[in-house]
Design an enzyme around this catalytic site. Structure first.
Site, PDB file in Angstrom:
ATOM      1  N   SER A  47       0.813  -1.212   0.000  1.00 48.05           N
ATOM      2  CA  SER A  47       0.000   0.000   0.000  1.00 48.05           C
ATOM      3  C   SER A  47       0.851   1.268   0.000  1.00 48.05           C
ATOM      4  O   SER A  47       0.355   2.352  -0.315  1.00 48.05           O
ATOM      5  CB  SER A  47      -0.941   0.015   1.210  1.00 48.05           C
ATOM      6  OG  SER A  47      -1.892  -1.025   1.133  1.00 48.05           O
ATOM      7  N   CYS A 248      -9.528  -2.151   3.354  1.00 54.29           N
ATOM      8  CA  CYS A 248      -8.782  -0.963   2.931  1.00 54.29           C
ATOM      9  C   CYS A 248      -9.196  -0.526   1.524  1.00 54.29           C
ATOM     10  O   CYS A 248     -10.299  -0.047   1.337  1.00 54.29           O
ATOM     11  CB  CYS A 248      -7.285  -1.215   3.051  1.00 54.29           C
ATOM     12  SG  CYS A 248      -6.305   0.310   3.086  1.00 54.29           S
ATOM     13  N   GLN A 252     -12.993   0.575  -0.036  1.00 52.80           N
ATOM     14  CA  GLN A 252     -13.331   1.749  -0.840  1.00 52.80           C
ATOM     15  C   GLN A 252     -13.990   1.352  -2.156  1.00 52.80           C
ATOM     16  O   GLN A 252     -14.975   1.968  -2.583  1.00 52.80           O
ATOM     17  CB  GLN A 252     -12.068   2.572  -1.092  1.00 52.80           C
ATOM     18  CG  GLN A 252     -11.461   3.152   0.171  1.00 52.80           C
ATOM     19  CD  GLN A 252     -10.026   3.619  -0.020  1.00 52.80           C
ATOM     20  OE1 GLN A 252      -9.458   3.510  -1.107  1.00 52.80           O
ATOM     21  NE2 GLN A 252      -9.423   4.137   1.038  1.00 52.80           N
ATOM     22  N   ASN A 290      -3.617   2.304   7.116  1.00 55.96           N
ATOM     23  CA  ASN A 290      -2.720   2.836   6.098  1.00 55.96           C
ATOM     24  C   ASN A 290      -3.542   3.231   4.882  1.00 55.96           C
ATOM     25  O   ASN A 290      -3.720   2.443   3.960  1.00 55.96           O
ATOM     26  CB  ASN A 290      -1.651   1.800   5.717  1.00 55.96           C
ATOM     27  CG  ASN A 290      -0.775   2.281   4.584  1.00 55.96           C
ATOM     28  OD1 ASN A 290      -0.737   3.468   4.284  1.00 55.96           O
ATOM     29  ND2 ASN A 290      -0.079   1.364   3.936  1.00 55.96           N
ATOM     30  N   GLY A 292      -4.828   6.901   2.423  1.00 60.37           N
ATOM     31  CA  GLY A 292      -4.841   8.333   2.164  1.00 60.37           C
ATOM     32  C   GLY A 292      -6.136   8.809   1.539  1.00 60.37           C
ATOM     33  O   GLY A 292      -6.284   9.993   1.243  1.00 60.37           O
ATOM     34  N   TYR A 293      -7.085   7.868   1.341  1.00 54.78           N
ATOM     35  CA  TYR A 293      -8.400   8.189   0.803  1.00 54.78           C
ATOM     36  C   TYR A 293      -9.459   7.653   1.757  1.00 54.78           C
ATOM     37  O   TYR A 293      -9.209   6.713   2.520  1.00 54.78           O
ATOM     38  CB  TYR A 293      -8.590   7.576  -0.582  1.00 54.78           C
ATOM     39  CG  TYR A 293      -7.720   8.206  -1.642  1.00 54.78           C
ATOM     40  CD1 TYR A 293      -8.219   9.214  -2.465  1.00 54.78           C
ATOM     41  CD2 TYR A 293      -6.394   7.804  -1.807  1.00 54.78           C
ATOM     42  CE1 TYR A 293      -7.416   9.799  -3.436  1.00 54.78           C
ATOM     43  CE2 TYR A 293      -5.579   8.391  -2.767  1.00 54.78           C
ATOM     44  CZ  TYR A 293      -6.096   9.390  -3.572  1.00 54.78           C
ATOM     45  OH  TYR A 293      -5.302   9.975  -4.517  1.00 54.78           O
ATOM     46  N   HIS A 333      -6.978  -2.435   8.952  1.00 50.54           N
ATOM     47  CA  HIS A 333      -6.347  -3.726   8.668  1.00 50.54           C
ATOM     48  C   HIS A 333      -6.556  -4.716   9.818  1.00 50.54           C
ATOM     49  O   HIS A 333      -5.763  -4.742  10.760  1.00 50.54           O
ATOM     50  CB  HIS A 333      -4.850  -3.532   8.428  1.00 50.54           C
ATOM     51  CG  HIS A 333      -4.543  -2.825   7.151  1.00 50.54           C
ATOM     52  ND1 HIS A 333      -4.301  -3.490   5.970  1.00 50.54           N
ATOM     53  CD2 HIS A 333      -4.468  -1.502   6.862  1.00 50.54           C
ATOM     54  CE1 HIS A 333      -4.073  -2.605   5.008  1.00 50.54           C
ATOM     55  NE2 HIS A 333      -4.175  -1.393   5.522  1.00 50.54           N
ATOM     56  N   GLU A 335      -5.960  -7.756   9.779  1.00 55.33           N
ATOM     57  CA  GLU A 335      -4.843  -8.713   9.768  1.00 55.33           C
ATOM     58  C   GLU A 335      -3.611  -8.160  10.472  1.00 55.33           C
ATOM     59  O   GLU A 335      -2.631  -8.882  10.693  1.00 55.33           O
ATOM     60  CB  GLU A 335      -4.508  -9.099   8.325  1.00 55.33           C
ATOM     61  CG  GLU A 335      -3.647  -8.120   7.558  1.00 55.33           C
ATOM     62  CD  GLU A 335      -4.389  -6.894   7.059  1.00 55.33           C
ATOM     63  OE1 GLU A 335      -3.743  -6.023   6.446  1.00 55.33           O
ATOM     64  OE2 GLU A 335      -5.616  -6.793   7.276  1.00 55.33           O
TER      65      GLU A 335
END
Length: 366
Positions: A47, A248, A252, A290, A292-293, A333, A335
């Site tokens: 990512s 993640c 989205q 993690n 950024g959107y 996350h 995991e």
């Protein structure tokens, strides 16, 4: 004697430090990560493809790097920024130093800089383009280059598997769409007995359904979800036919496939200590994040999705569930790797969802 290196930002500011890692200097979007441990897993997380990571914890590399804790085969980030890089790791598992590992994978870095100042700048001004130079006379030239630099836009295509492969299990069958997966997603599914088939990000719904899986997962991955629209028809084509779980970037894309929209965050969520609230139970989990959107909460109003989790720091959407179909997703996350395992129960929920769906199908066809 340590060699000088300079971290240069597109706003014209620069930081003087010392050479770390590779001499193959690069540019990228600079971000910060607040995790106190797990730097190896962070560096190898796909990512972060194309990004430069600033670690806020002051000492990085103190337990070294080993062959077992990578989350991908080859790290794809464009740089590492640390306050201090340990040169003498102390851990019985360590095989290489941080410097040696970065050099091996052609990743430039810098140490000896004020990471608190860099983090405050990103927090206040938003993410910036950044780059490295070993020549102070080249700083202004690099600033001009950064102002017009086009950052990569095909990150998912770069990190996704090119051919399907299987990680063997003995029970339920799961197809994992690889948008830049972390290996621990596969491990968590295998631990629960799942037979995992990892497939390229652009695999069609028809191809997935032909495998007759018990469930489908969409992995994490780098970049802007709007640039992975090839996945939207696939998601719409499998919803309701197979249980679905997105993580993640997969979260989205799930939202976008149902008519929601995303937006670029000012500085994102990156770290292993982000509190998330489950709106159904009131429970708080500390999560690894993690991204950024984020998904625009208002855009969900006319969809069949309901918000199940929110970030306590800024109220952004962290979890979704379809109101009628067996499908859910989280922005963070579960995991971990790195981070706490507070949320790995979500894999158990996915297992239960698959078993319930399978039993319902059996009864219908009986």
């Amino acid at each position: 004697m340590l060699e000088k290196r300079y971290l240069v930002l597109e706003d014209g500011s620069y930081y003087e430090g010392y050479r770390l890692g590779s001499d193959d200097l690069s540019i990228g979007e600079i971000v910060f990560n607040t995790a106190m441990t797990g730097y190896q897993e962070t560096i190898s997380d796909p990512s972060y493809t194309g990004q430069i990571i600033t670690f806020t914890y002051p000492l990085i590399g103190n337990y070294g790097i080993n062959r077992d804790d990578f989350e991908s085969l080859t790290p794809k980030l464009n740089g590492v920024v640390v306050k201090e890089a340990s040169t003498h790791p102390s851990n019985f598992r360590h095989q290489k130093t941080l410097h040696e590992t970065l050099a091996q994978y052609h990743i430039p870095g810098i140490s000896g800089v004020d990471t608190r100042s860099i983090t405050r700048k990103i927090r206040n001004h938003g993410v910036l383009r950044a780059g490295f130079t070993d020549n102070k006379d080249n700083i202004q030239e690099l600033v001009e280059q950064l102002k017009t630099a086009e950052l990569p836009r095909d990150e998912v295509q770069t990190v996704s598997t090119k051919t399907p492969y299987v990680s063997t299990g003995s029970d339920l069958s799961v197809v994992l769409l690889d948008f830049g997966k972390k290996q621990n997603i596969v491990r968590e599914l295998n631990l629960r007995g799942c037979n995992v088939t990892v497939v390229p990000y652009d695999t069609s719904a028809e191809e997935i359904l032909s495998m007759s899986p018990d469930g489908v997962m969409l992995s994490n991955g780098p970049g802007d979800p709007d640039e992975v629209d090839v996945a939207l028809d696939m998601i719409r084509g499998i919803l309701g036919k197979i249980p679905f779980f997105g993580i993640c970037l997969g979260h989205q894309l799930f939202a976008l496939s149902q008519g929601a929209t995303s937006f670029k965050m000012k500085f994102g969520h990156r770290g292993a200590n982000h509190p998330v609230k489950d709106l159904r139970t009131g429970k708080i989990d500390i999560t690894s994040q993690n991204h950024g959107y984020s998904i625009d909460r208002d855009s969900l109003k006319n969809t069949d999705l309901e918000v199940t989790h929110i970030a306590l720091n800024d109220g952004t959407v962290e979890g979704l569930r379809h109101k009628e179909l067996p499908a859910f997703s989280v922005q963070y996350h579960p995991e971990a790797r790195p981070g706490p395992s507070d949320s790995n129960y979500l894999f158990d929920e996915f297992i239960t969802m698959m078993k319930d769906f399978k039993e319902k199908e059996r009864q219908i066809n009986a």
